[in-house]
Design an enzyme around this catalytic site. Sequence first.
Site, PDB file in Angstrom:
ATOM      1  CB  SER A  17      -0.897   0.025   1.242  1.00  0.00           C
ATOM      2  OG  SER A  17      -1.753  -1.077   1.264  1.00  0.00           O
ATOM      3  NE  ARG A  40       2.001   4.374   9.876  1.00  0.00           N
ATOM      4  CZ  ARG A  40       1.806   3.083   9.546  1.00  0.00           C
ATOM      5  NH1 ARG A  40       0.620   2.530   9.670  1.00  0.00           N
ATOM      6  NH2 ARG A  40       2.806   2.362   9.094  1.00  0.00           N
ATOM      7  CG  HIS A  43      -1.719   3.194   4.934  1.00  0.00           C
ATOM      8  ND1 HIS A  43      -2.004   2.709   6.191  1.00  0.00           N
ATOM      9  CD2 HIS A  43      -1.669   2.113   4.124  1.00  0.00           C
ATOM     10  CE1 HIS A  43      -2.113   1.384   6.136  1.00  0.00           C
ATOM     11  NE2 HIS A  43      -1.917   1.000   4.901  1.00  0.00           N
TER      12      HIS A  43
END
Lengths: 213, 213
Positions: A17, A40, A43
């Site tokens: 990812s 992050r 994500h």
Amino acid sequence: MKINLQNVLPEDIEKRSFEILSDELGERFFSPEQEPIIKRAIHTSADFDYADNLKFSVDAVKKAASAIRKGACIVTDTQMAKSGINKKMLEKYGGEVFCFMSDEEIAQRAKERGTTRATACMDKAAALNRPLIFAIGNAPTALVRLYELMSEGALQPELIIGVPVGFVNVVESKELIMSTDVPYIVAAGRKGGSNIAAAICNAILYMIRDEKI
Amino acid sequence: MKINLQNVLPEDIEKRSFEILSDELGERFFSPEQEPIIKRAIHTSADFDYADNLKFSVDAVKKAASAIRKGACIVTDTQMAKSGINKKMLEKYGGEVFCFMSDEEIAQRAKERGTTRATACMDKAAALNRPLIFAIGNAPTALVRLYELMSEGALQPELIIGVPVGFVNVVESKELIMSTDVPYIVAAGRKGGSNIAAAICNAILYMIRDEKI
């Protein structure tokens, strides 16, 4: 229907990812201190707006990492954020995560004073007398109260993660925090949330674990 | 810095937020069954993409409300989503919220079989023998496993809320669910998250409470 899925091992899903989202970010440059946090946040939301809206005060991540290594605790304004933060990893350094939102006394105090519960929670946190990182993913009133407590000299946070989400006083409360000299990571604009607050905390924890900060 | 905040009472913040986001949605028409869900997803994320990406099977919300009134339980794939769902309200109708992700046996089973923990959780849920709503905000592998269990005739969910977020197999897993005749609410594309999963559950619960469904 034919199942046409990428064959990725469970343990490799997160890595893959990050590769995909890094590819899509292309040539954009982020400072090594900020990059893992920005990625992050993307994500956790699949929302590339976080590449632009996350604002960092100078050395915010370094200061936060140093505070965590010395046992700083994290105060959140939602049980969801608390639930998403890697508590085991924080405990390794001596810290713990607090969320007072469901406390009976908080509901009581907020009612008496006509404030939000989040405001009452910030007062309770200020009395903890421990080094604190605030991870605010929901309530702009929490940021406003932090601003007031700092102005009164009653509180000196190690870091404020200011990512409440919404439509009423959210933008303004974030600008308020960015006007101070507290270390901050703020999602400018309306976006944010408990998931983003937790993701930012975890990104910092993983950087510490991996000795990237 | 001058604090220039809107003066909104704590109890009115949510109402005012919905007014603002409704204004900004303008003339868009949503069905009365879908509107509160779409708006709560936007409220929780400040992301207007949810006005376009939420897909509903025919009568999905009606069917879900009827299942909840009969005591259906909600199974989630994250503690964050569990933490965000209004459990007290669900309990009024006899249901409870399950998340097995942190169970020791789940980690064990996933390791043995080389699957994700989310996959193992879906197997455990299928064995519950209770009417179930699945609220999947994180793991596309959970949706894939639900698809397989339904194909095998081992599971008949009352509703699947399919809103995992991310970059690997997320889009595909959602398309898989939409190819079945299970009642579903799905965020097409990459977006979603535990916050969105919880928001959709709560929107349905509040519609039931307010007798809007």
